[in-house]
Design a protein around this motif. Structure first.
Motif, mmCIF file in Angstrom:
data_model
loop_
_atom_site.group_PDB
_atom_site.id
_atom_site.type_symbol
_atom_site.label_atom_id
_atom_site.label_comp_id
_atom_site.label_asym_id
_atom_site.label_seq_id
_atom_site.Cartn_x
_atom_site.Cartn_y
_atom_site.Cartn_z
ATOM 1 N N UNK A 51 1.028 -1.065 -0.022
ATOM 2 C CA UNK A 51 0.128 -0.128 0.090
ATOM 3 C C UNK A 51 0.931 1.133 0.216
ATOM 4 N N UNK A 52 0.409 2.304 -0.742
ATOM 5 C CA UNK A 52 1.069 3.551 -0.816
ATOM 6 C C UNK A 52 0.463 4.779 -0.234
ATOM 7 N N UNK A 53 1.174 5.595 0.588
ATOM 8 C CA UNK A 53 0.533 6.909 1.009
ATOM 9 C C UNK A 53 1.428 8.045 0.666
ATOM 10 N N UNK A 54 0.736 9.190 0.757
ATOM 11 C CA UNK A 54 1.433 10.385 0.281
ATOM 12 C C UNK A 54 1.175 11.616 0.996
ATOM 13 N N UNK A 55 1.820 12.515 1.198
ATOM 14 C CA UNK A 55 1.454 13.846 1.801
ATOM 15 C C UNK A 55 2.289 14.848 1.444
ATOM 16 N N UNK A 56 1.855 16.169 1.387
ATOM 17 C CA UNK A 56 2.436 17.303 0.986
ATOM 18 C C UNK A 56 3.244 17.664 2.191
ATOM 19 N N UNK A 57 4.341 18.531 1.793
ATOM 20 C CA UNK A 57 5.188 19.190 3.094
ATOM 21 C C UNK A 57 5.718 20.330 2.555
ATOM 22 N N UNK A 126 12.020 17.132 5.319
ATOM 23 C CA UNK A 126 11.410 17.610 4.115
ATOM 24 C C UNK A 126 12.555 18.875 3.577
ATOM 25 N N UNK A 127 13.513 18.296 2.993
ATOM 26 C CA UNK A 127 14.660 19.244 2.171
ATOM 27 C C UNK A 127 13.914 20.233 1.183
ATOM 28 N N UNK A 128 13.049 19.736 0.520
ATOM 29 C CA UNK A 128 12.427 20.313 -0.498
ATOM 30 C C UNK A 128 10.878 20.529 -0.508
ATOM 31 N N UNK A 129 10.130 21.412 -0.937
ATOM 32 C CA UNK A 129 8.445 21.225 -0.826
ATOM 33 C C UNK A 129 8.031 20.518 -1.706
ATOM 34 N N UNK A 130 6.910 19.658 -1.507
ATOM 35 C CA UNK A 130 6.519 18.702 -2.359
ATOM 36 C C UNK A 130 5.779 17.495 -1.725
ATOM 37 N N UNK A 131 5.477 16.417 -2.477
ATOM 38 C CA UNK A 131 4.926 15.537 -2.146
ATOM 39 C C UNK A 131 5.854 14.279 -1.522
ATOM 40 N N UNK A 132 5.695 13.689 -0.422
ATOM 41 C CA UNK A 132 6.458 12.846 -0.044
ATOM 42 C C UNK A 132 5.642 11.454 0.227
ATOM 43 N N UNK A 133 6.322 10.302 -0.199
ATOM 44 C CA UNK A 133 5.463 9.312 -0.384
ATOM 45 C C UNK A 133 6.332 7.714 0.580
ATOM 46 N N UNK A 134 5.319 7.069 0.871
ATOM 47 C CA UNK A 134 5.710 6.166 1.666
ATOM 48 C C UNK A 134 4.816 4.764 1.164
ATOM 49 N N UNK A 135 5.732 3.631 0.720
ATOM 50 C CA UNK A 135 4.899 2.582 0.304
ATOM 51 C C UNK A 135 5.432 1.510 1.595
ATOM 52 N N UNK A 136 4.248 0.716 2.131
ATOM 53 C CA UNK A 136 4.558 -0.323 2.993
ATOM 54 C C UNK A 136 4.365 -1.793 2.132
ATOM 55 N N UNK A 137 5.230 -2.454 2.513
ATOM 56 C CA UNK A 137 5.190 -3.708 1.892
ATOM 57 C C UNK A 137 5.165 -4.826 2.959
ATOM 58 N N UNK A 138 4.422 -5.805 2.617
ATOM 59 C CA UNK A 138 4.282 -7.110 3.589
ATOM 60 C C UNK A 138 4.919 -7.973 2.838
#
Length: 159
Positions: A51-57, A126-138
């Motif tokens: 599953x993947x999740x993203x957030x802007x920072x 967050x070194x740069x502005x933008x979207x940061x995403x995380x993928x979680x793998x089982x």
């Protein structure tokens, strides 16, 4: 909120390719779920799923993904994190559940806290502005013959 770049992040995070060392990346592709700071969602992964999740920072902030176990084993989870422009920030891989994490990529300032049996916290500067995403793998190559899965809650915050 997500355009062509986010679609590329989803593909890069959740499949369609093999890892640089030949390690398996789940073939199942899920677009990242957009989270707002402080938002919590429930997730459920079975062996081999992602599953993947993203957030802007904004630049100069920290992105924190907290994953709390609801039930099931967290020992088979692995993580991939990308910053703006698909910049790799964190990637770990171990084919077996019993092995210690093999960190392939860990950018400066990135920290993963592993609370065995209760969850994880991944902190990304967050070194740069933008979207940061995380993928979680089982992980699919488990050394446990019993069915493996993880029910969790994920909360993303920008601090």
């Amino acid at each position: 909120m997500f355009g062509l770049a986010a679609s590329a992040v989803a593909v890069a995070l959740c499949g369609c390719a093999r890892g640089s060392e030949g390690g398996p990346i789940p073939e199942q592709v899920r677009p990242p779920v957009a989270l707002q700071s402080g938002q919590t969602l429930a997730g459920k992964l079975r062996r081999g799923e992602s599953a993947a999740y993203a957030i802007a920072a904004a630049a100069g902030k920290s992105v924190v993904f907290r994953l709390e176990s609801v039930k099931g084993s967290v020992q088979c989870a692995r993580f991939t994190a990308l910053g703006p422009g698909d910049k790799p920030l964190y990637d770990d891989d171990s084919p077996l559940c019993s092995e210690f994490r093999k960190v392939k990529v860990q950018a400066a300032g990135v920290a993963l806290k592993d609370a065995v049996g209760s969850g994880y916290e991944l902190r990304l500067p967050a070194a740069a502005a933008g979207e940061y995403a995380l993928a979680v793998h089982q992980r699919g190559h488990a050394d446990n013959p019993l069915p493996s899965g993880w029910d969790y809650r994920i909360t993303a915050t920008v601090e």
